[in-house]
Write an enzyme that holds these catalytic residues in place. Structure first.
Site, mmCIF file in Angstrom:
data_model
loop_
_atom_site.group_PDB
_atom_site.id
_atom_site.type_symbol
_atom_site.label_atom_id
_atom_site.label_comp_id
_atom_site.label_asym_id
_atom_site.label_seq_id
_atom_site.Cartn_x
_atom_site.Cartn_y
_atom_site.Cartn_z
ATOM 1 N N GLY A 1 0.808 -1.218 0.000
ATOM 2 C CA GLY A 1 0.000 0.000 0.000
ATOM 3 C C GLY A 1 0.838 1.262 0.000
ATOM 4 N N ASP B 1 2.517 2.508 2.379
ATOM 5 C CA ASP B 1 3.796 2.243 3.066
ATOM 6 C C ASP B 1 4.866 1.817 2.046
ATOM 7 O OD1 ASP B 1 5.596 1.795 5.112
ATOM 8 O OD2 ASP B 1 4.579 0.021 5.925
ATOM 9 N N GLY C 1 -7.137 0.806 3.591
ATOM 10 C CA GLY C 1 -6.740 -0.162 2.574
ATOM 11 C C GLY C 1 -6.723 -1.558 3.169
HETATM 12 N N1 AR6 Z 1 -0.794 7.784 -2.148
HETATM 13 C C1 AR6 Z 1 -1.899 8.060 -1.420
HETATM 14 N N2 AR6 Z 1 -2.721 7.115 -0.918
HETATM 15 C C2 AR6 Z 1 -2.417 5.827 -1.184
HETATM 16 C C3 AR6 Z 1 -1.287 5.445 -1.953
HETATM 17 C C4 AR6 Z 1 -0.448 6.504 -2.444
HETATM 18 N N3 AR6 Z 1 0.644 6.262 -3.160
HETATM 19 N N4 AR6 Z 1 -1.254 4.088 -2.033
HETATM 20 C C5 AR6 Z 1 -2.329 3.642 -1.368
HETATM 21 N N5 AR6 Z 1 -3.034 4.681 -0.865
HETATM 22 P P1 AR6 Z 1 -2.993 1.020 3.022
HETATM 23 P P2 AR6 Z 1 -3.718 0.585 5.841
HETATM 24 C C6 AR6 Z 1 -4.267 4.664 -0.055
HETATM 25 O O1 AR6 Z 1 -3.398 -0.370 2.668
HETATM 26 O O2 AR6 Z 1 -5.093 0.206 5.459
HETATM 27 C C7 AR6 Z 1 0.757 -1.764 4.654
HETATM 28 O O3 AR6 Z 1 1.190 -3.015 4.185
HETATM 29 C C8 AR6 Z 1 -5.138 3.439 -0.156
HETATM 30 O O4 AR6 Z 1 -5.991 3.521 -1.283
HETATM 31 O O5 AR6 Z 1 -1.741 1.542 2.436
HETATM 32 O O6 AR6 Z 1 -3.530 1.552 6.964
HETATM 33 C C9 AR6 Z 1 1.350 -1.403 6.005
HETATM 34 O O7 AR6 Z 1 2.677 -1.869 6.139
HETATM 35 C C10 AR6 Z 1 -5.918 3.493 1.149
HETATM 36 O O8 AR6 Z 1 -7.044 4.360 1.003
HETATM 37 O O9 AR6 Z 1 -2.857 1.209 4.626
HETATM 38 C C11 AR6 Z 1 0.418 -2.072 6.944
HETATM 39 O O10 AR6 Z 1 0.743 -3.451 7.114
HETATM 40 C C12 AR6 Z 1 -4.952 4.179 2.115
HETATM 41 O O11 AR6 Z 1 -3.877 4.682 1.305
HETATM 42 C C13 AR6 Z 1 -0.923 -1.969 6.270
HETATM 43 O O12 AR6 Z 1 -0.637 -1.847 4.881
HETATM 44 C C14 AR6 Z 1 -4.379 3.245 3.158
HETATM 45 O O13 AR6 Z 1 -4.206 1.956 2.613
HETATM 46 C C15 AR6 Z 1 -1.656 -0.726 6.694
HETATM 47 O O14 AR6 Z 1 -2.953 -0.758 6.151
#
Ligand code: AR6
Length: 167
Positions: free
Chosen positions: A33, A35, A120
């Protein structure tokens, strides 16, 4: 105060702000994601600094430099995994926003961009999460000396619509 929150669309790693917030996990050692995107864009020095931090509890935040990112800093916070809403998810998510903004204030940062923490992989429903985000940001920003501008970064049209509806 009225201009505190700004919606923006697209990739958070492209933003030239004092800090972008990372939706990290407890290890702070990277993941998928946003991260994964942040670590790829910042380069390996970010992971090296994260290794020195000793992880991060859910609902709290830690700060690093931004390295190869246009952003000067990364604030890493760990959102709750959604388990249906009765496991303290709302309070933990609010705490992520508050603790991140507190760190920004302590470091005299003026502009901070948040992704939709927990929305996400962690499965938090978008509408409910967006309400928590907006409320937490507005509450905190009444503190004197806190950030001037908070960007809520929408990744996809659905999120943009949800945030627009609430603002
Ligand atoms: N820019 C902006 N937003 C984004 C981007 C980007 N480049 N990429 C994704 N999003 P997530 P979580 C959005 O899954 O749910 C990781 O593996 C995405 O659409 O990134 O907090 C960590 O290491 C979503 O709306 O984070 C943890 O293990 C939002 O960012 C876990 O995921 C968050 O999605 C954290 O899960």
């Amino acid at each position: 105060m009225n201009n505190l929150i700004e919606l923006t669309s697209g990739d958070i790693t492209r933003l030239d702000v004092d800090a972008i917030v990372n939706a990290a996990n407890n290890s702070l050692l990277g993941g998928g994601g946003v991260d994964g995107a942040i670590h790829r864009a910042a380069g390996p020095e970010l992971l090296a600094e994260c290794r020195t931090l000793g992880g991060c509890e859910t609902g709290t935040a830690k700060i690093t430099k931004g390295y190869a990112l246009p952003a000067r800093h990364v604030i890493h916070t760990v959102g709750p995994v959604w388990h249906g809403g009765n496991g303290g998810e709302q309070e933990l998510l609010a705490s992520c926003y508050r603790q991140s903004l507190l760190l920004a204030k302590q470091h005299a940062l003026r502009t901070v961009a948040f992704p939709a923490i927990s929305c996400g992989v962690y499965g938090y429903p978008l509408q409910a999460a967006a309400q928590v985000a907006i409320r937490s940001v507005r509450e905190f920003a009444t503190d004197p000396g806190s950030v001037e501008k908070v960007y809520l970064v929408c990744f996809g049209d659905e999120m943009l619509e949800v945030y627009h509806g609430l603002l």
